[in-house]
Motif scaffolding. Sequence first.
Motif, mmCIF file in Angstrom:
data_model
loop_
_atom_site.group_PDB
_atom_site.id
_atom_site.type_symbol
_atom_site.label_atom_id
_atom_site.label_comp_id
_atom_site.label_asym_id
_atom_site.label_seq_id
_atom_site.Cartn_x
_atom_site.Cartn_y
_atom_site.Cartn_z
ATOM 1 N N GLY A 1 2.450 29.204 -13.751
ATOM 2 C CA GLY A 1 3.139 30.302 -14.412
ATOM 3 C C GLY A 1 3.794 31.276 -13.456
ATOM 4 N N SER A 2 3.875 30.918 -12.177
ATOM 5 C CA SER A 2 4.494 31.801 -11.190
ATOM 6 C C SER A 2 5.930 31.380 -10.939
ATOM 7 C CB SER A 2 3.713 31.766 -9.872
ATOM 8 O OG SER A 2 2.375 32.156 -10.070
ATOM 9 N N ARG A 3 6.729 32.337 -10.492
ATOM 10 C CA ARG A 3 8.129 32.070 -10.168
ATOM 11 C C ARG A 3 8.461 32.727 -8.838
ATOM 12 N NH1 ARG A 3 13.253 31.002 -12.703
ATOM 13 N NH2 ARG A 3 12.089 30.259 -14.493
ATOM 14 N N VAL A 4 9.167 31.986 -8.007
ATOM 15 C CA VAL A 4 9.581 32.494 -6.704
ATOM 16 C C VAL A 4 11.078 32.772 -6.739
ATOM 17 C CG1 VAL A 4 9.839 31.961 -4.257
ATOM 18 C CG2 VAL A 4 7.752 31.309 -5.454
ATOM 19 N N ILE B 1 6.510 36.144 -8.425
ATOM 20 C CA ILE B 1 6.230 36.933 -9.622
ATOM 21 C C ILE B 1 5.258 36.151 -10.496
ATOM 22 C CG2 ILE B 1 7.221 38.066 -11.644
ATOM 23 C CD1 ILE B 1 9.896 38.098 -10.118
ATOM 24 N N ASP B 2 4.139 36.785 -10.846
ATOM 25 C CA ASP B 2 3.192 36.169 -11.767
ATOM 26 C C ASP B 2 2.714 37.226 -12.748
ATOM 27 O OD1 ASP B 2 1.340 37.722 -10.374
ATOM 28 O OD2 ASP B 2 0.690 36.065 -9.096
ATOM 29 N N LYS B 3 1.697 36.927 -13.521
ATOM 30 C CA LYS B 3 1.261 37.869 -14.558
ATOM 31 C C LYS B 3 0.677 39.148 -13.973
ATOM 32 C CE LYS B 3 -3.442 36.089 -15.344
ATOM 33 N NZ LYS B 3 -4.368 35.598 -16.385
ATOM 34 N N TYR B 4 0.384 39.142 -12.678
ATOM 35 C CA TYR B 4 -0.169 40.331 -12.037
ATOM 36 C C TYR B 4 0.913 41.207 -11.398
ATOM 37 C CZ TYR B 4 -4.375 37.541 -12.611
ATOM 38 O OH TYR B 4 -5.384 36.779 -13.142
ATOM 39 N N GLY B 5 2.158 40.764 -11.459
ATOM 40 C CA GLY B 5 3.243 41.559 -10.899
ATOM 41 C C GLY B 5 4.039 40.797 -9.860
ATOM 42 N N GLU B 6 4.710 41.546 -9.011
ATOM 43 C CA GLU B 6 5.581 40.963 -7.985
ATOM 44 C C GLU B 6 5.057 41.324 -6.601
ATOM 45 O OE1 GLU B 6 9.940 41.378 -8.387
ATOM 46 O OE2 GLU B 6 9.906 42.225 -6.359
ATOM 47 N N ARG B 7 5.079 40.367 -5.687
ATOM 48 C CA ARG B 7 4.681 40.646 -4.314
ATOM 49 C C ARG B 7 5.600 39.893 -3.359
ATOM 50 N NH1 ARG B 7 1.090 36.672 -2.135
ATOM 51 N NH2 ARG B 7 0.627 35.033 -3.654
ATOM 52 N N GLU B 8 5.745 40.443 -2.199
ATOM 53 C CA GLU B 8 6.658 39.891 -1.202
ATOM 54 C C GLU B 8 5.954 38.854 -0.339
ATOM 55 O OE1 GLU B 8 9.868 42.409 0.857
ATOM 56 O OE2 GLU B 8 8.269 42.258 2.364
ATOM 57 N N LEU B 9 6.600 37.689 -0.198
ATOM 58 C CA LEU B 9 6.067 36.633 0.656
ATOM 59 C C LEU B 9 6.690 36.661 2.046
ATOM 60 C CD1 LEU B 9 6.067 33.551 -1.767
ATOM 61 C CD2 LEU B 9 4.126 35.001 -1.150
ATOM 62 N N PHE B 10 7.978 37.021 2.094
ATOM 63 C CA PHE B 10 8.688 36.989 3.375
ATOM 64 C C PHE B 10 9.855 37.961 3.321
ATOM 65 C CE2 PHE B 10 12.132 35.494 6.072
ATOM 66 C CZ PHE B 10 11.487 35.306 7.290
ATOM 67 N N ASN B 11 10.129 38.595 4.469
ATOM 68 C CA ASN B 11 11.286 39.478 4.577
ATOM 69 C C ASN B 11 11.692 39.535 6.044
ATOM 70 O OD1 ASN B 11 13.262 41.449 4.419
ATOM 71 N ND2 ASN B 11 12.077 42.774 3.057
ATOM 72 N N GLY B 12 12.850 38.967 6.357
ATOM 73 C CA GLY B 12 13.288 38.969 7.742
ATOM 74 C C GLY B 12 14.686 38.407 7.899
ATOM 75 N N VAL B 13 15.239 38.545 9.097
ATOM 76 C CA VAL B 13 16.578 38.042 9.411
ATOM 77 C C VAL B 13 16.443 36.656 10.035
ATOM 78 C CG1 VAL B 13 18.674 38.425 10.755
ATOM 79 C CG2 VAL B 13 17.457 40.376 9.755
ATOM 80 N N ARG B 14 17.237 35.714 9.535
ATOM 81 C CA ARG B 14 17.188 34.349 10.037
ATOM 82 C C ARG B 14 18.601 33.803 10.244
ATOM 83 N NH1 ARG B 14 12.955 35.747 11.063
ATOM 84 N NH2 ARG B 14 10.914 34.786 10.674
ATOM 85 N N LYS B 15 18.726 32.877 11.200
ATOM 86 C CA LYS B 15 20.007 32.253 11.515
ATOM 87 C C LYS B 15 20.302 31.111 10.544
ATOM 88 C CE LYS B 15 19.760 33.281 16.479
ATOM 89 N NZ LYS B 15 19.752 32.711 17.852
#
Length: 319
Positions: A302-305, A274-288
């Motif tokens: 100024g970004s937050r993960v 999440i930064d001043k330009y909005g929210e975007r996805e970095l990763f999405n998946g199933v992991r062990k």
Amino acid sequence: MTTKSSEVRFLEVAAVAAALLVFIYFILNWGFEGVIHARRTQTVPDLKSRSIAAALDQLAPLNLGLRKTAVEFDASVPISSVLRQDPPAGTVVREGKTIKVVVSQGGQTVMAPAVIGLPLRNAEMLLRQSQLSLGEVSESYSLKQEKGMVLSQDPKAEASIERDALVNLVVSGGAPPGGVSLMPDFLRKNVEEARSWAAGAGASLEIETDKISLFPSGTVLTQTPAADSVLSSDVKVTILVSGRKGATPTVAAKLFKYELPQSGSESQVRIVVIDKYGERELFNGVRKPGSKIEVPIQETGGSRVKIYMNGILVEERDL
């Protein structure tokens, strides 16, 4: 003779003192009862569902007091309002009486889990585990998510809502059929990709620039309409592009690393920035358990993960 006379005198004094004490007791008791019974009687009003302030306003003209003795959850009575009272409404009491009340805390609240990016069945299971219910499920075509994956939710993730509330979901219907055009996702891509698409699709493209952005020149920062929006024939697309003049600032490109706990079972992991330009996805998946995740990210300050496991926020990091 003298001793006997002294004893008689002592007994006489004691008897007089006892009689005096009894007299004083009855006088005081009579006086107190007179004061008490001199107070007017009042009928206790019904305070249920009234706010504390409203209850005090209602009791003040009757010369009655109010004391909160406890709080309880109850969705049927507004928060900070009277749930029960003692004595009950209609009881006749003397002025000066204190009315004891139990105050409502409203319905029990829970935090909405993050179900975006999950299969519908998994999302429904997670909602139940969070003491929530699946509400309306609608479908929308998507270029980003496979059919059956959750695209959006209402209320949003991490919102505080009442237990057993409904959460509405929009689920991917997969790629659109012929004749239906969707807006591509150009975020963090080069502006030339957007230009090429607009020329081929015959779409009107307006480009705005952010001259203080730390991203490389030409990087798409925001777009309207959003990705996966259905496009009309006369759609106007607006994108914001990094366009800082002069030497391009160095943007720290690095790998964002996260290691899952060693215990437990497989987890659905979703990582967003999440930064001043909005929210975007970095990763999405199933992991062990114990798996290591590494995803590239540009550190601009100024970004937050946020890291979600099975829809639950487990960690936040500032970049």
